[in-house]
Scaffold this motif. Structure first.
Motif, mmCIF file in Angstrom:
data_model
loop_
_atom_site.group_PDB
_atom_site.id
_atom_site.type_symbol
_atom_site.label_atom_id
_atom_site.label_comp_id
_atom_site.label_asym_id
_atom_site.label_seq_id
_atom_site.Cartn_x
_atom_site.Cartn_y
_atom_site.Cartn_z
ATOM 1 N N GLU A 14 -13.353 -7.297 -22.011
ATOM 2 C CA GLU A 14 -13.479 -8.440 -21.111
ATOM 3 C C GLU A 14 -14.570 -8.199 -20.075
ATOM 4 O O GLU A 14 -15.276 -9.114 -19.668
ATOM 5 N N GLN A 17 -18.172 -9.540 -20.404
ATOM 6 C CA GLN A 17 -18.506 -10.910 -20.060
ATOM 7 C C GLN A 17 -18.845 -11.059 -18.587
ATOM 8 O O GLN A 17 -19.324 -12.083 -18.153
ATOM 9 N N PRO A 27 -14.233 -14.602 -27.969
ATOM 10 C CA PRO A 27 -13.065 -14.487 -27.106
ATOM 11 C C PRO A 27 -12.019 -13.500 -27.625
ATOM 12 O O PRO A 27 -11.156 -13.071 -26.882
#
Length: 116
Positions: A14, A17, A27
Motif C-alpha cells: 500500500e 501508492q 488494488p
C-alpha cells in the motif's frame, strides 16, 4: 504455486501508492502499470492463476469484484456538456496566495466562478 501472505489488515505494498511512483496501481497487489489496458491484462491474468488454486481466497484478490471491477470497465468518455451539466448549480472558489519578497507581506486573491 501461488503463496499469499497475511497483510495484517493492510493491503500489501500500500505504501507504494503513497510515494512518487507513476502509473496505475493494482488494488490487489500494488504493482504499477503505465496504462489502463496493461493493468486490465494483469488483473485478468492473475485472476486466472488464482482460479487454479482451489483454496485461494477471493476477498482482496484479483478476483474480488469489489476491488477490481472499476479497473475492468471501459472508461466513460466525458463531454463538455457533461461537465457543464455537472457544474451548473455549483460555484468554484479559487484562492491565490503570494508573499512579497521585500517586506515578506502575504497577499491573497479570491475569485469565484459560477456557470451561467
Amino acid at each position: 504455486r501461488i503463496h499469499r501472505m497475511d497483510g495484517g489488515g493492510l493491503a500489501l505494498r500500500e505504501i507504494d501508492q503513497r510515494i512518487n511512483s507513476s502509473g496505475l496501481h493494482c488494488p490487489a497487489c500494488g504493482d504499477s502499470y503505465g496504462s489502463r489496458s496493461q493493468l486490465k491484462r494483469h488483473i485478468q491474468y492473475n485472476a486466472m492463476l488464482e482460479d487454479m488454486e482451489p483454496n485461494f481466497p477471493i476477498k482482496e484478490s484479483h478476483r474480488d469484484p469489489d476491488l477490481v471491477s472499476f479497473f475492468l470497465e471501459e472508461p466513460k468518455e466525458v463531454t463538455e456538456n457533461d461537465i457543464r451539466e455537472h457544474l451548473k448549480d455549483k460555484e468554484i472558489m479559487c484562492v491565490v496566495e503570494g508573499i512579497e519578497p521585500m517586506v515578506s507581506g502575504t497577499f491573497q486573491a479570491l475569485q469565484s466562478y459560477k456557470m451561467k
